[in-house]
Design a protein around this motif. Structure first.
Motif, short mmCIF file in Angstrom:
data_model
loop_
_atom_site.label_atom_id
_atom_site.label_comp_id
_atom_site.label_asym_id
_atom_site.label_seq_id
_atom_site.Cartn_x
_atom_site.Cartn_y
_atom_site.Cartn_z
N TRP A 113 74.15 29.99 50.32
CA TRP A 113 73.23 30.97 48.45
C TRP A 113 73.16 32.43 49.71
O TRP A 113 73.01 32.09 50.61
N GLN A 114 73.10 33.06 48.49
CA GLN A 114 73.11 34.44 48.52
C GLN A 114 70.79 34.06 48.62
O GLN A 114 70.28 32.93 47.88
N PRO A 115 70.27 35.19 48.81
CA PRO A 115 68.83 35.03 49.22
C PRO A 115 68.75 35.01 47.57
O PRO A 115 67.28 34.32 47.61
N GLU A 116 69.09 35.94 46.53
CA GLU A 116 68.27 36.00 44.69
C GLU A 116 68.33 35.20 44.86
O GLU A 116 67.59 34.27 43.87
N ARG A 117 69.51 33.98 45.51
CA ARG A 117 69.56 32.75 44.30
C ARG A 117 68.61 31.94 44.93
O ARG A 117 67.88 31.16 44.51
N ALA A 118 68.04 31.96 46.25
CA ALA A 118 67.29 31.09 46.61
C ALA A 118 66.00 31.76 46.31
O ALA A 118 65.44 30.18 46.01
N ALA A 119 65.81 32.18 46.12
CA ALA A 119 64.34 33.08 45.74
C ALA A 119 64.07 32.84 44.71
O ALA A 119 62.90 32.50 44.34
N ARG A 120 64.89 32.75 43.54
CA ARG A 120 64.91 32.25 42.10
C ARG A 120 64.44 30.64 42.48
O ARG A 120 63.54 29.99 41.49
N PHE A 121 65.51 30.18 43.25
CA PHE A 121 65.02 28.07 42.80
C PHE A 121 63.52 28.05 43.39
O PHE A 121 62.77 26.67 42.88
N ILE A 122 63.23 29.06 44.54
CA ILE A 122 62.12 28.75 45.47
C ILE A 122 60.60 28.37 43.92
O ILE A 122 60.01 28.45 44.09
N ALA A 123 60.67 29.65 43.29
CA ALA A 123 59.64 30.37 42.45
C ALA A 123 59.30 29.28 41.32
O ALA A 123 58.54 29.37 41.07
N LYS A 124 60.81 28.94 40.97
CA LYS A 124 60.40 27.82 40.01
C LYS A 124 60.05 26.14 40.68
O LYS A 124 59.27 26.03 39.34
N GLY A 125 60.68 26.46 41.89
CA GLY A 125 59.64 25.38 42.24
C GLY A 125 58.52 25.03 42.74
O GLY A 125 57.28 23.94 42.41
#
Length: 265
Positions: A205-217
């Motif tokens: 994954w790219q970090p931007e995608r990971a960050a969005r997923f983490i923030a939603k969680g």
């Protein structure tokens, strides 16, 4: 004003998380070792409308009996009130080397200090204060390697397994008092540390995608924020299957002792 603390903010995931939270109404406290990167990140976040504070405090001990710098910083974070969200993201990685000789103990000790002892110290200190205040959320960065240790990165795997267990225990302790705890278990996220880490990198994954997923969680106060699904599901099975089978599978997948070279987040 929502106050959000991010350690390891100069790493790939840390920078991406700061960008996600950089908006009007948020006050970011960004911690990192790379001052030039941190300064540039702060400028970008301020442009997006966030208030920003910076910290370069040394998280690890200078002596085995001295936590003073870390504890003083944590105390300052709780003044005048506890932060709303603390993301404990700072971490490093080492491995057994290209020749499979094994990890240097000095490097392994340093890794355990940064990856496990510091998150536990932060959870202990901030958890008590959030509990007394009746609000707040701790976000601890583990890894899918916490499910079953990788032969090429034994100390890293151990540290992330420790963070997972500690975070899950904290959640049970703090939940009745209005405090959330989420354990983040990423797979491979594109970064310098990731690409220098030995072994295959499936489902990157790219970090931007990971960050969005983490923030939603985090917003949903999920107990475990693990991704991507295919790798998460496979790693979960490594923890469930008999160890001998899991270790055989890891060898077949290319995580054997001939891989090597260390890296940092």
């Amino acid at each position: 004003m929502t106050r959000i603390v991010i350690t390891g903010a100069t790493g790939a995931i840390g920078q991406a998380l700061a960008a996600v939270y950089a908006r009007p109404g948020n006050q970011l406290v960004l911690h990192g070792r790379q001052r030039d990167v941190l300064d540039a990140l702060a400028a970008s976040c301020r442009t997006a409308g966030a208030e920003v504070e910076l910290s370069h405090v040394e998280l690890g001990q200078t002596r085995l009996d001295d936590d003073s710098a870390l504890l003083t910083w944590l105390e300052s974070l709780c003044t005048p009130a506890v932060p709303d969200i603390v993301i404990v993201n700072a971490g490093i990685n080492i491995d057994i080397g290209e020749d499979g000789r094994g990890e240097a103990w000095e490097a392994a000790s340093r890794l355990l200090e940064i990856n496990l002892r510091v998150p536990m110290a932060m959870g202990n200190f901030l958890g008590k204060r959030m509990r007394a205040a009746g609000h707040g959320q701790l976000v601890l960065m583990s890894s899918l390697a916490a499910y079953h240790g990788l032969p090429v990165t034994p100390s890293y795997s151990a540290s992330k397994a420790g963070v997972k267990a500690y975070g899950e225990a904290l959640r049970g302790w703090l939940a009745p008092h209005g405090v959330g705890v989420s354990v983040v278990m990423p797979g491979y996220v594109s970064s310098k540390m990731c690409h220098e880490m030995p072994g295959p990198k499936p489902f990157l994954w790219q970090p931007e995608r990971a960050a969005r997923f983490i923030a939603k969680g985090v917003e949903r106060n999920r107990a475990r924020i693990s991704f991507p699904f295919p790798l998460n599901f496979g790693c979960w099975w490594l923890a469930v299957l008999p160890a001998a089978i899991s270790q055989r599978l890891l060898t077949l997948f290319g995580y054997d002792h001939d891989q090597g070279d260390g890296a940092h987040r």
